[in-house]
Design a protein around this motif. Structure first.
Motif, mmCIF file in Angstrom:
data_model
loop_
_atom_site.group_PDB
_atom_site.id
_atom_site.type_symbol
_atom_site.label_atom_id
_atom_site.label_comp_id
_atom_site.label_asym_id
_atom_site.label_seq_id
_atom_site.Cartn_x
_atom_site.Cartn_y
_atom_site.Cartn_z
ATOM 1 N N ALA A 364 0.751 -1.183 -0.249
ATOM 2 C CA ALA A 364 -0.082 0.074 -0.044
ATOM 3 C C ALA A 364 0.587 1.211 0.230
ATOM 4 O O ALA A 364 0.375 2.305 -0.129
ATOM 5 N N LEU A 365 2.178 1.144 0.350
ATOM 6 C CA LEU A 365 3.096 2.296 -0.001
ATOM 7 C C LEU A 365 3.790 2.397 -1.223
ATOM 8 O O LEU A 365 4.668 1.370 -1.427
ATOM 9 N N HIS A 366 3.353 3.236 -2.076
ATOM 10 C CA HIS A 366 3.885 3.288 -3.241
ATOM 11 C C HIS A 366 5.102 4.263 -3.523
ATOM 12 O O HIS A 366 5.303 5.234 -2.518
ATOM 13 N N HIS A 367 5.779 3.853 -4.519
ATOM 14 C CA HIS A 367 7.233 4.354 -4.610
ATOM 15 C C HIS A 367 6.753 6.040 -5.363
ATOM 16 O O HIS A 367 5.999 6.083 -5.976
ATOM 17 N N GLY A 368 7.450 7.018 -4.838
ATOM 18 C CA GLY A 368 7.200 8.248 -5.288
ATOM 19 C C GLY A 368 6.238 9.037 -4.428
ATOM 20 O O GLY A 368 5.899 10.262 -4.834
ATOM 21 N N THR A 369 5.527 8.415 -3.374
ATOM 22 C CA THR A 369 4.565 9.041 -2.495
ATOM 23 C C THR A 369 5.527 10.340 -1.799
ATOM 24 O O THR A 369 6.619 10.320 -1.181
ATOM 25 N N THR A 370 4.804 11.238 -1.834
ATOM 26 C CA THR A 370 5.057 12.635 -1.499
ATOM 27 C C THR A 370 4.644 13.048 -0.106
ATOM 28 O O THR A 370 5.008 13.722 0.884
ATOM 29 N N GLU A 371 3.305 12.591 0.030
ATOM 30 C CA GLU A 371 2.531 12.889 1.258
ATOM 31 C C GLU A 371 2.432 11.761 2.268
ATOM 32 O O GLU A 371 2.714 10.555 1.892
ATOM 33 N N LEU A 372 2.391 12.061 3.496
ATOM 34 C CA LEU A 372 2.450 10.960 4.446
ATOM 35 C C LEU A 372 1.461 10.097 4.406
ATOM 36 O O LEU A 372 0.004 10.590 4.445
ATOM 37 N N VAL A 373 1.564 8.816 4.259
ATOM 38 C CA VAL A 373 0.513 7.934 4.171
ATOM 39 C C VAL A 373 0.410 7.212 5.360
ATOM 40 O O VAL A 373 1.166 6.946 6.353
ATOM 41 N N GLN A 374 -1.055 7.078 5.751
ATOM 42 C CA GLN A 374 -1.561 6.158 7.182
ATOM 43 C C GLN A 374 -1.989 4.881 6.411
ATOM 44 O O GLN A 374 -2.873 4.652 5.611
ATOM 45 N N LEU A 375 -1.328 3.825 7.045
ATOM 46 C CA LEU A 375 -1.293 2.309 6.837
ATOM 47 C C LEU A 375 -2.319 1.755 8.043
ATOM 48 O O LEU A 375 -2.026 1.844 9.143
ATOM 49 N N ARG A 376 -3.478 0.942 7.383
ATOM 50 C CA ARG A 376 -3.979 0.231 8.367
ATOM 51 C C ARG A 376 -3.976 -1.192 8.437
ATOM 52 O O ARG A 376 -3.594 -1.675 7.316
ATOM 53 N N PRO A 377 -4.182 -1.987 9.391
ATOM 54 C CA PRO A 377 -3.858 -3.308 9.317
ATOM 55 C C PRO A 377 -4.781 -4.047 8.388
ATOM 56 O O PRO A 377 -5.944 -3.758 8.298
ATOM 57 N N VAL A 378 -4.199 -5.108 7.795
ATOM 58 C CA VAL A 378 -4.863 -5.933 6.555
ATOM 59 C C VAL A 378 -5.391 -7.331 7.474
ATOM 60 O O VAL A 378 -6.350 -7.943 6.721
ATOM 61 N N ALA A 379 -4.734 -7.550 8.374
ATOM 62 C CA ALA A 379 -5.189 -8.850 9.245
ATOM 63 C C ALA A 379 -4.992 -8.321 10.894
ATOM 64 O O ALA A 379 -4.055 -7.828 11.037
ATOM 65 N N GLU A 380 -5.703 -9.081 11.579
ATOM 66 C CA GLU A 380 -5.572 -8.776 13.159
ATOM 67 C C GLU A 380 -6.235 -10.071 13.964
ATOM 68 O O GLU A 380 -6.800 -10.825 13.470
ATOM 69 N N TYR A 381 -5.619 -10.103 15.231
ATOM 70 C CA TYR A 381 -5.876 -11.220 16.005
ATOM 71 C C TYR A 381 -5.865 -10.647 17.290
ATOM 72 O O TYR A 381 -4.880 -9.845 17.779
ATOM 73 N N ASP A 382 -7.048 -10.689 18.160
ATOM 74 C CA ASP A 382 -6.950 -10.176 19.498
ATOM 75 C C ASP A 382 -6.823 -11.243 20.539
ATOM 76 O O ASP A 382 -7.460 -12.390 20.643
ATOM 77 N N THR A 383 -5.921 -11.041 21.494
ATOM 78 C CA THR A 383 -5.486 -11.862 22.484
ATOM 79 C C THR A 383 -6.479 -11.563 23.942
ATOM 80 O O THR A 383 -6.018 -12.194 24.975
ATOM 81 N N LYS A 384 -7.445 -10.790 23.836
ATOM 82 C CA LYS A 384 -8.399 -10.441 24.934
ATOM 83 C C LYS A 384 -7.712 -9.747 26.044
ATOM 84 O O LYS A 384 -7.664 -10.484 27.198
ATOM 85 N N GLY A 385 -6.540 -8.816 25.749
ATOM 86 C CA GLY A 385 -5.976 -7.903 26.967
ATOM 87 C C GLY A 385 -4.817 -8.485 27.332
ATOM 88 O O GLY A 385 -3.979 -8.205 28.045
ATOM 89 N N THR A 386 -4.079 -9.628 26.729
ATOM 90 C CA THR A 386 -2.860 -10.162 27.322
ATOM 91 C C THR A 386 -1.842 -9.280 26.912
ATOM 92 O O THR A 386 -1.684 -8.340 25.907
ATOM 93 N N ARG A 387 -0.933 -9.106 27.682
ATOM 94 C CA ARG A 387 0.265 -7.837 27.769
ATOM 95 C C ARG A 387 1.299 -8.821 27.098
ATOM 96 O O ARG A 387 2.278 -9.212 27.432
ATOM 97 N N LEU A 388 1.377 -8.441 25.677
ATOM 98 C CA LEU A 388 2.351 -8.882 24.949
ATOM 99 C C LEU A 388 3.523 -8.000 25.129
ATOM 100 O O LEU A 388 3.636 -6.901 25.048
ATOM 101 N N THR A 389 4.638 -9.002 24.835
ATOM 102 C CA THR A 389 6.056 -8.261 25.244
ATOM 103 C C THR A 389 7.050 -8.395 24.082
ATOM 104 O O THR A 389 7.797 -7.531 23.884
ATOM 105 N N CYS A 390 7.177 -9.432 23.130
ATOM 106 C CA CYS A 390 8.103 -9.751 22.291
ATOM 107 C C CYS A 390 7.280 -10.591 21.100
ATOM 108 O O CYS A 390 6.403 -11.265 21.249
ATOM 109 N N LEU A 391 8.059 -10.563 19.892
ATOM 110 C CA LEU A 391 7.580 -10.907 18.577
ATOM 111 C C LEU A 391 8.617 -11.397 17.655
ATOM 112 O O LEU A 391 9.849 -10.972 17.624
ATOM 113 N N THR A 392 8.091 -12.552 16.924
ATOM 114 C CA THR A 392 8.929 -12.763 15.747
ATOM 115 C C THR A 392 8.292 -13.368 14.602
ATOM 116 O O THR A 392 6.964 -13.858 14.927
#
Length: 438
Positions: A364-392
């Motif tokens: 969604a981020l195209h080359h040559g973009t001059t204005e600030l672009v806002q990207l929104r998630p295309v997929a998500e998962y809710d852990t129901k309030g778990t305090r997440l600390t690290c990711l791979t």
């Protein structure tokens, strides 16, 4: 649980690596440039072969991926990410494949090996646990550290590097899990480690306000520099041409000869920094996750004298973003076939204190973009309030895909990894031997 300690195989004779360090032997306090001119003979030829191998691997991208996240609640989350065709092109999906308590204390670090075979998790319980991701089972625990685990990374498929609050770094062989090297030098907690793309040196920052360089081949420190403040994160760029050190809400960009190029002041406290490739033009992007509930995307220009600038923001979280990771994946053809359909993209995964895991698409981020672009998630998962600390994030390949990938690249990486660890190259690969043992 099977336990593998550092002392358990102390009597085992470990061969030293059979190639020279790219660093000079003098003990100057300045870090030396890491360039092709530092490599000699076979090493330079090996680097060329490695480059061709890397290009081959880039053409064999995974069609799905795994997202692994740790938490304060000791839970380890495993998600499978897939892409499916749609009329507009493709869309991403996330589904949980495992959720379980992995440690007796909160999880502070996770890392997956290239190819996605191994998973390592580190905790405040001072143990590094190793898991077989394909079989979803625990291999054992590495109890070489005497402090909370602060950082984990697989520099290659055959090595695991860990750091701890005890001030040490450990390099493990990812087959028998013996300790190959123990690096001592920091006084106090090690906060972050960054391995150079060549795999020969690493940088680390810690509580002692020092930046240290380590020769991974010889197993000793090469140089150290006083930073004057506590570095929290250190990262090499994708090509290893420069590195970044983060302190609270600021970033300092250094060249390989330790010249400070730029100082960036971010809007809020920074929690994670990652580099990724911009699929559209092959350039480098820096992803900065912070307290302001978003990930800022910095673009680096070809001229190193010009500072990077923010070209996009990834939004959607309702609390601080704790970690960010990226991976290039293949995407399916759209249902309505077009001439210039995209074949691959770079996905960005984030975790937040709000308990959500998001996936963003850099297409969604195209080359040559001059204005600030806002990207929104295309997929998500809710852990129901778990305090997440690290990711791979890692590849999710079936056995058939792995066999096909290995055949196409000639298993070159496996041979190189065995040479790097000083082993004789056997006629059979690791996976074949493990299958026979079963």
């Amino acid at each position: 649980m099977t336990e593998v300690s550092g002392k358990q195989k102390a009597d085992r004779k470990v061969k030293k690596a059979r190639y020279e360090s790219p660093l000079p032997k003098d003990k100057s306090s300045k870090l030396k440039p890491v360039t092709a001119s530092n490599l000699k003979g076979k090493e330079k030829a090996k680097e060329v072969d490695g480059a061709s191998s890397q290009s081959s691997q880039q053409s064999i991208l995974p069609t799905s991926f795994k997202v692994i996240a740790g938490s304060y609640e000791k839970l380890l989350y495993g998600l499978e990410g897939t892409a499916s065709s749609s009329e507009s092109g493709y869309e991403f999906h996330l589904k949980p494949i495992f959720i379980f308590p992995a440690h007796v204390s909160h999880i502070k670090a996770v890392a997956a090996s290239p190819g996605g075979k191994w998973l390592a998790t580190g905790s405040a319980d001072e143990i590094v646990k190793v898991w077989d991701l394909a079989r979803r089972k625990e291999i054992g625990g590495l109890m070489h550290h005497e402090g909370s685990i602060t950082y984990l990374e697989f520099p290659s498929r055959s090595h695991l590097l860990s750091a701890s609050e005890d001030g040490t770094l450990c390099l493990f062989h990812a087959r028998d899990w013996v300790v190959l090297r123990t690096f001592k030098g920091h006084k106090g907690r090690v906060n972050s480690v960054a391995v150079h793309p060549s795999g020969k040196i690493a940088l680390s920052v810690g509580q002692d306000r020092m930046l240290r360089m380590w020769d991974l081949m010889r197993g000793k420190g090469s140089a150290s520099i006083k930073l004057g403040k506590e570095g929290e994160i250190v990262r090499w760029s994708l090509r290893g041409a420069f590195f970044v050190v983060q302190y609270h809400s600021s970033l300092e960009i250094f060249s390989t000869d330790m010249v400070l190029r730029h100082t960036l002041s971010h809007a809020s406290r920074i929690h994670s920094v990652r580099f990724c490739r911009w699929t559209d033009n092959g350039g480098e992007l820096m992803l900065v996750a912070a307290e302001d509930k978003k990930v800022s995307v910095y673009r680096f220009l070809e001229d190193p004298e010009k500072p990077p600038s923010i070209i996009a923001e990834m939004v959607g979280h309702s609390n601080r973003v704790k970690a960010v990771e990226a991976l290039e994946v293949a995407v399916p053809e759209p249902e309505t076939k077009t001439k210039n359909a995209r074949k691959s993209t770079t996905i960005v995964c984030t975790i937040s204190s709000d308990g959500n895991i998001f996936v963003y698409d850099l297409a969604a981020l195209h080359h040559g973009t001059t204005e600030l672009v806002q990207l929104r998630p295309v997929a998500e998962y809710d852990t129901k309030g778990t305090r997440l600390t690290c990711l791979t994030v890692t590849e999710n390949r079936s056995k058939e895909e792995t066999d096909d990938r290995d055949a196409k690249i000639g298993k070159r990486k496996r041979v190189e990894d065995q040479e790097d660890s000083g082993e004789e190259v056997q006629g059979k690969g690791e996976e074949e031997e493990e299958e026979e043992e079963e």
